[in-house]
Design an enzyme around this catalytic site. Structure first.
Site, short mmCIF file in Angstrom:
data_model
loop_
_atom_site.label_atom_id
_atom_site.label_comp_id
_atom_site.label_asym_id
_atom_site.label_seq_id
_atom_site.Cartn_x
_atom_site.Cartn_y
_atom_site.Cartn_z
N LYS A 80 60.30 74.61 33.65
CA LYS A 80 60.19 74.28 35.07
C LYS A 80 60.31 75.56 35.89
CE LYS A 80 62.44 71.01 38.31
NZ LYS A 80 63.51 69.98 38.38
N SER A 155 62.14 65.82 40.03
CA SER A 155 61.37 66.97 40.49
C SER A 155 60.70 67.73 39.34
CB SER A 155 62.29 67.93 41.27
OG SER A 155 63.36 68.40 40.46
N SER A 179 65.92 64.07 38.09
CA SER A 179 64.71 64.89 38.01
C SER A 179 64.18 65.15 36.61
CB SER A 179 64.93 66.22 38.73
OG SER A 179 65.04 66.03 40.11
#
Length: 442
Positions: A80, A155, A179
């Site tokens: 990420k 996310s 997330s």
């Protein structure tokens, strides 16, 4: 070689260990597949091919010498875009951080690299990780594997998409309010939220440090166990012989079953029936105390988020998608006294939850009460965006405010997941329960 990209991380690692898979050829296969994929620019923010191939060559050499550092030594994964990577931009999905290039890797990336994981690149995400939807018109909105016109969940949106579309063997994300688990749920993956403080956040772009955690998004529970071990620089837990026979689960009824869409509701009931048929005892459990910190989430999360990012946002407000910026701004007027009182209420609720769940092996709930929303509808209807975001995050947030670890499993119904929640630092035990549940659900 492209067929290797659909294998589990564990199977790839086993193939490398047996000399049947070359880490360099494997890494190149992933890079080639990414380059040819029509949705790659919505999934990867940037690739690190030179680093990946150098790490793969080192993994090949260790494999030839029978000196592999972990079961996943030589396996390519994505990261990420909030994990610092030395010399490579790390922008956390935000124009506020455009051009930010850290000098060294995040601590967790250093450990994972030392264990042999190959870094393919950085994946798109919600701005500064502050959305459960994954909608990001400022950089890119990752697609859901079950509907490219829907959001992937946030996310860690690109993280989930990278695995679901076969563009990484596993992904590393973060989870502050869901997330890791929401995008895992909506893309039919296994997602593990670790306990706060278990894995170092050094070199990780923060959102709300009290709740920020790191976790893997994977194809299988075994992959999640192996990836967690690599992130921690240790041996993986032994998952052999795991069974649901005689296990006692609490089916949480407080809040998490409200306002559910028909598909997640039906998938949840079917999953519980399957676990019961495999020998598990399932007992309904109401813990009304958890409603208090859930109501306080706007204080707890936005206060920390505004403390971290308020100055940067006020200096350049137009660089943010308005609904995300407004969510941050919700923390601006909160007083220190209000924040501390909310923390006290959360601790009291955690104590009540611990007492209520002490006799169970895990607590069960639907990972998300809704299916992934349509991107255009979210962009066009502001009130719908707010409602969908809060609902998407609602169930997973229970695991964060209660301070434990949590695992989301696919149920077999597209974009519908089952969450298992356990006490803090009980990840290895949770993974054993998870692999038994995974086998039953499959």
């Amino acid at each position: 070689m492209s067929d290797l990209t659909g294998m589990s991380a564990a199977a790839l690692g086993q193939g490398i260990g047996k000399g049947e898979i070359d880490p360099v050829a494997l890494t190149q296969a992933f890079l080639d597949k990414i380059a040819a994929h029509p949705l790659k620019d919505r999934i990867y923010a940037r690739l690190t091919p030179e680093r990946a191939l150098a790490e793969a060559h080192a993994a090949r050499h260790r494999a030839e010498l029978k000196q592999r550092r972990s079961p996943l030594d030589g396996v390519p994964v994505s990261w990420k875009d909030l994990f610092d990577t030395a010399g490579i931009a790390t922008e956390a999905g935000s124009k506020l951080l455009e051009g930010r290039v850290p000098a060294r890797d995040a601590a967790v990336l250093e450990v994972a690299t030392a264990m042999g994981l190959v870094c393919l690149g950085k994946t798109h995400m919600s701005e500064l990780a502050f959305s459960g939807l994954g909608l990001n018109p400022m950089t890119a909105t990752a697609p859901c594997v079950n509907d490219p016109e829907a959001v992937a969940g946030g996310s860690s949106s690109g993280a989930a998409a990278s695995v679901a579309f076969g563009l990484a063997a596993a992904a590393i994300g973060s989870d502050t309010g869901g997330s890791v688990r929401i995008p895992s749920c909506w893309n039919d993956l296994v997602g593990l939220k670790t306990t706060s403080g278990r894995i170092s956040l050094q070199g990780v772009v923060p959102l709300a440090v009290k709740f920020d955690t790191i976790g893997p998004l994977c194809r299988t529970v075994e992959d999640a166990a192996l990836t967690l071990a690599a992130l921690e620089g240790r041996d993986a837990p032994d998952l052999r012989g795991a069974s649901l026979e005689g296990r006692r689960f609490a089916r949480l009824t407080t809040i998490v079953l409200d306002d559910m869409s028909p598909e997640p509701a039906a998938a949840h009931e079917a999953a519980l029936e399957t676990l019961a048929a495999a020998g598990a005892e399932i007992v309904d459990l109401d813990v009304p105390e958890i409603a208090i910190p859930m109501q306080d989430a706007g204080i707890l999360y936005t206060t920390e988020a505004w403390a971290a990012w308020g100055e940067a946002i006020e200096a350049a407000p137009d660089k943010m998608f308005a609904p995300i910026r407004e969510r941050f701004e919700g923390g601006k007027p909160v007083t220190g006294a209000a924040y501390l009182r909310a923390l006290d209420r959360m601790e009291a609720a955690r104590a009540a939850y611990t007492r209520a769940t002490a006799g169970f092996d895990a607590v069960l709930c639907p990972t998300a009460p809704i299916l992934p929303p349509n991107i255009d509808k979210l962009m066009e209807q502001g009130e719908y965006y707010v409602t969908a975001n809060l609902l998407a995050l609602r169930n997973t947030r229970v695991g964060n405010v209660m301070g434990g670890c949590a695992l989301s499993l696919p149920t077999g119904t597209p974009s519908c997941g089952l969450s298992l929640m356990a006490p803090p630092m009980q990840e290895d035990r949770l993974l054993r329960l998870g692999i038994a549940a995974e086998r039953a659900l499959a």
